[in-house]
Design a protein around this motif. Structure first.
Motif, PDB file in Angstrom:
ATOM      1  N   MET A  18       0.842  -1.192   0.000  1.00 52.81           N
ATOM      2  CA  MET A  18       0.000   0.000   0.000  1.00 52.81           C
ATOM      3  C   MET A  18       0.876   1.240   0.000  1.00 52.81           C
ATOM      4  SD  MET A  18      -2.580  -1.315   2.964  1.00 52.81           S
ATOM      5  CE  MET A  18      -1.197  -1.435   4.062  1.00 52.81           C
ATOM      6  N   PRO A  19       0.314   2.379  -0.425  1.00 52.81           N
ATOM      7  CA  PRO A  19       1.098   3.623  -0.407  1.00 52.81           C
ATOM      8  C   PRO A  19       1.614   3.973   0.992  1.00 52.81           C
ATOM      9  CG  PRO A  19      -0.922   3.932  -1.654  1.00 52.81           C
ATOM     10  CD  PRO A  19      -1.000   2.570  -1.015  1.00 52.81           C
ATOM     11  N   GLY A  20       0.874   3.616   2.028  1.00 49.61           N
ATOM     12  CA  GLY A  20       1.267   3.923   3.402  1.00 49.61           C
ATOM     13  C   GLY A  20       2.256   2.947   3.995  1.00 49.61           C
TER      14      GLY A  20
ATOM     15  N   PHE B 241      -6.666 -11.812   4.501  1.00 45.11           N
ATOM     16  CA  PHE B 241      -5.247 -11.606   4.761  1.00 45.11           C
ATOM     17  C   PHE B 241      -5.073 -11.431   6.265  1.00 45.11           C
ATOM     18  CE2 PHE B 241      -1.678  -8.467   5.034  1.00 45.11           C
ATOM     19  CZ  PHE B 241      -0.673  -9.286   4.548  1.00 45.11           C
ATOM     20  N   ASP B 242      -4.308 -12.313   6.893  1.00 45.88           N
ATOM     21  CA  ASP B 242      -4.050 -12.252   8.331  1.00 45.88           C
ATOM     22  C   ASP B 242      -2.737 -11.520   8.567  1.00 45.88           C
ATOM     23  OD1 ASP B 242      -6.339 -13.805   8.755  1.00 45.88           O
ATOM     24  OD2 ASP B 242      -5.207 -15.666   8.636  1.00 45.88           O
ATOM     25  N   THR B 243      -2.777 -10.489   9.404  1.00 40.83           N
ATOM     26  CA  THR B 243      -1.602  -9.682   9.703  1.00 40.83           C
ATOM     27  C   THR B 243      -1.781  -9.028  11.063  1.00 40.83           C
ATOM     28  OG1 THR B 243      -0.154  -7.921   8.882  1.00 40.83           O
ATOM     29  CG2 THR B 243      -2.510  -7.646   8.496  1.00 40.83           C
ATOM     30  N   GLN B 244      -0.683  -8.639  11.702  1.00 40.03           N
ATOM     31  CA  GLN B 244      -0.753  -8.042  13.038  1.00 40.03           C
ATOM     32  C   GLN B 244      -1.345  -6.644  13.032  1.00 40.03           C
ATOM     33  OE1 GLN B 244       3.165  -8.253  14.717  1.00 40.03           O
ATOM     34  NE2 GLN B 244       3.004 -10.433  15.146  1.00 40.03           N
ATOM     35  N   ASP B 245      -1.218  -5.934  11.925  1.00 49.10           N
ATOM     36  CA  ASP B 245      -1.695  -4.549  11.851  1.00 49.10           C
ATOM     37  C   ASP B 245      -2.474  -4.331  10.557  1.00 49.10           C
ATOM     38  OD1 ASP B 245      -2.066  -1.855  12.389  1.00 49.10           O
ATOM     39  OD2 ASP B 245      -0.104  -1.284  11.600  1.00 49.10           O
ATOM     40  N   PRO B 246      -3.706  -4.852  10.476  1.00 45.06           N
ATOM     41  CA  PRO B 246      -4.446  -4.731   9.212  1.00 45.06           C
ATOM     42  C   PRO B 246      -4.844  -3.286   8.908  1.00 45.06           C
ATOM     43  CG  PRO B 246      -5.803  -5.774  10.893  1.00 45.06           C
ATOM     44  CD  PRO B 246      -4.449  -5.565  11.494  1.00 45.06           C
ATOM     45  N   PRO B 247      -4.920  -2.941   7.630  1.00 46.03           N
ATOM     46  CA  PRO B 247      -5.344  -1.591   7.248  1.00 46.03           C
ATOM     47  C   PRO B 247      -6.845  -1.415   7.472  1.00 46.03           C
ATOM     48  CG  PRO B 247      -5.030  -2.938   5.311  1.00 46.03           C
ATOM     49  CD  PRO B 247      -4.580  -3.756   6.475  1.00 46.03           C
ATOM     50  N   GLN B 248      -7.287  -0.171   7.417  1.00 44.80           N
ATOM     51  CA  GLN B 248      -8.701   0.131   7.631  1.00 44.80           C
ATOM     52  C   GLN B 248      -9.521  -0.191   6.389  1.00 44.80           C
ATOM     53  OE1 GLN B 248      -8.761   4.264   8.651  1.00 44.80           O
ATOM     54  NE2 GLN B 248      -8.216   3.891  10.776  1.00 44.80           N
ATOM     55  N   LYS B 249     -10.806  -0.358   6.603  1.00 46.63           N
ATOM     56  CA  LYS B 249     -11.757  -0.575   5.520  1.00 46.63           C
ATOM     57  C   LYS B 249     -11.650   0.580   4.523  1.00 46.63           C
ATOM     58  CE  LYS B 249     -16.697  -1.014   4.691  1.00 46.63           C
ATOM     59  NZ  LYS B 249     -18.023  -1.119   5.291  1.00 46.63           N
ATOM     60  N   GLY B 250     -11.677   0.258   3.236  1.00 47.92           N
ATOM     61  CA  GLY B 250     -11.628   1.272   2.188  1.00 47.92           C
ATOM     62  C   GLY B 250     -10.258   1.521   1.596  1.00 47.92           C
TER      63      GLY B 250
ATOM     64  N   SER C 164      -6.935   0.834  -0.486  1.00 52.47           N
ATOM     65  CA  SER C 164      -6.607   0.055  -1.687  1.00 52.47           C
ATOM     66  C   SER C 164      -5.157  -0.395  -1.643  1.00 52.47           C
ATOM     67  CB  SER C 164      -6.818   0.903  -2.944  1.00 52.47           C
ATOM     68  OG  SER C 164      -8.161   1.261  -3.074  1.00 52.47           O
ATOM     69  N   GLY C 165      -4.863  -1.505  -2.313  1.00 52.87           N
ATOM     70  CA  GLY C 165      -3.492  -1.979  -2.370  1.00 52.87           C
ATOM     71  C   GLY C 165      -3.346  -3.209  -3.231  1.00 52.87           C
ATOM     72  N   LEU C 166      -2.117  -3.693  -3.326  1.00 56.48           N
ATOM     73  CA  LEU C 166      -1.790  -4.901  -4.078  1.00 56.48           C
ATOM     74  C   LEU C 166      -1.572  -6.037  -3.094  1.00 56.48           C
ATOM     75  CD1 LEU C 166       0.820  -3.692  -6.709  1.00 56.48           C
ATOM     76  CD2 LEU C 166      -1.365  -4.777  -7.200  1.00 56.48           C
ATOM     77  N   LEU C 167      -2.290  -7.119  -3.268  1.00 55.09           N
ATOM     78  CA  LEU C 167      -2.067  -8.307  -2.463  1.00 55.09           C
ATOM     79  C   LEU C 167      -1.147  -9.215  -3.264  1.00 55.09           C
ATOM     80  CD1 LEU C 167      -2.716  -9.833   0.138  1.00 55.09           C
ATOM     81  CD2 LEU C 167      -4.679 -10.838  -1.040  1.00 55.09           C
ATOM     82  N   ALA C 168      -0.001  -9.561  -2.687  1.00 59.66           N
ATOM     83  CA  ALA C 168       1.007 -10.346  -3.398  1.00 59.66           C
ATOM     84  C   ALA C 168       1.322 -11.631  -2.641  1.00 59.66           C
ATOM     85  CB  ALA C 168       2.283  -9.515  -3.550  1.00 59.66           C
ATOM     86  N   TRP C 169       1.380 -12.750  -3.374  1.00 62.39           N
ATOM     87  CA  TRP C 169       1.821 -14.033  -2.831  1.00 62.39           C
ATOM     88  C   TRP C 169       2.428 -14.830  -3.978  1.00 62.39           C
ATOM     89  CZ3 TRP C 169      -3.132 -12.987  -4.212  1.00 62.39           C
ATOM     90  CH2 TRP C 169      -3.799 -13.896  -5.011  1.00 62.39           C
ATOM     91  N   GLY C 170       3.471 -15.575  -3.681  1.00 67.01           N
ATOM     92  CA  GLY C 170       4.145 -16.325  -4.745  1.00 67.01           C
ATOM     93  C   GLY C 170       4.532 -15.391  -5.885  1.00 67.01           C
ATOM     94  N   ASP C 171       4.139 -15.743  -7.100  1.00 64.70           N
ATOM     95  CA  ASP C 171       4.407 -14.918  -8.286  1.00 64.70           C
ATOM     96  C   ASP C 171       3.202 -14.066  -8.672  1.00 64.70           C
ATOM     97  OD1 ASP C 171       6.924 -16.068  -8.508  1.00 64.70           O
ATOM     98  OD2 ASP C 171       6.239 -17.659  -9.863  1.00 64.70           O
ATOM     99  N   HIS C 172       2.232 -13.944  -7.792  1.00 62.03           N
ATOM    100  CA  HIS C 172       0.973 -13.259  -8.119  1.00 62.03           C
ATOM    101  C   HIS C 172       0.825 -11.935  -7.371  1.00 62.03           C
ATOM    102  CE1 HIS C 172       0.032 -17.128  -9.813  1.00 62.03           C
ATOM    103  NE2 HIS C 172       0.126 -17.690  -8.630  1.00 62.03           N
ATOM    104  N   GLU C 173       0.207 -10.960  -8.029  1.00 61.81           N
ATOM    105  CA  GLU C 173      -0.132  -9.667  -7.432  1.00 61.81           C
ATOM    106  C   GLU C 173      -1.478  -9.231  -8.004  1.00 61.81           C
ATOM    107  OE1 GLU C 173       3.815  -7.004  -6.475  1.00 61.81           O
ATOM    108  OE2 GLU C 173       2.731  -6.636  -8.331  1.00 61.81           O
ATOM    109  N   PHE C 174      -2.403  -8.868  -7.110  1.00 63.94           N
ATOM    110  CA  PHE C 174      -3.711  -8.416  -7.565  1.00 63.94           C
ATOM    111  C   PHE C 174      -4.142  -7.195  -6.774  1.00 63.94           C
ATOM    112  CE2 PHE C 174      -3.501 -12.822  -8.803  1.00 63.94           C
ATOM    113  CZ  PHE C 174      -3.877 -12.734 -10.140  1.00 63.94           C
TER     114      PHE C 174
END
Length: 132
Positions: free
Chosen positions: A31-33, A50-59, A61-71
């Motif tokens: 994400m930009p932030g 996406f499970d993480t210790q500090d999830p972003p707020q609703k709304g 936008s960003g790229l979710l990346a895993w392996g060779d994939h980004e969406f």
């Protein structure tokens, strides 16, 4: 044209239009932030959890990346340790299938057979004889 459009009407009480699958692999939310490292635990053609210790707020936008994939997508909900993302466009079913095959298992201690309690033979035999 809106970035995200409502999906076709679903049956009342039904929230998802496509099947989701349980997965377990390392992922990153870019994400930009700032980036967030975590684990992808749920995936469908329409979105992911996406499970993480500090999830972003609703709304956000960003790229979710895993392996060779980004969406690219947008956060639809968030709680204290995970968030749900809706992808801008559905991802190919082949990517969902290949990701389902990636299940990272953390190595742990093997069970020690000495710690497994063994039933006493006499106890079962006495129960069988009472029922006869």
């Amino acid at each position: 044209m809106a970035l995200f459009q409502k999906s076709p009407a679903l049956k009342q009480g039904e929230r998802r239009a496509v099947q989701r699958y349980t997965v377990d692999c390392a992922a990153k939310l870019k994400m930009p932030g700032g980036d967030r490292k975590g684990r992808l635990s749920d995936l469908s053609e329409a979105g992911a959890r996406f499970d993480t210790q500090d999830p972003p707020q609703k709304g956000v936008s960003g790229l979710l990346a895993w392996g060779d994939h980004e969406f690219f997508g947008k956060i639809a909900w968030a709680n204290e340790n995970s968030c749900g993302m809706i992808f801008e466009r559905p991802i190919p079913p082949s990517i969902v299938e290949s990701t389902c095959e990636i299940v990272e298992v953390q190595a742990g201690p093997v069970a020690n057979f000495g710690n497994i309690p063994v039933a006493k033979r006499g106890r079962r035999a006495s129960l069988v004889s009472r029922d006869s």
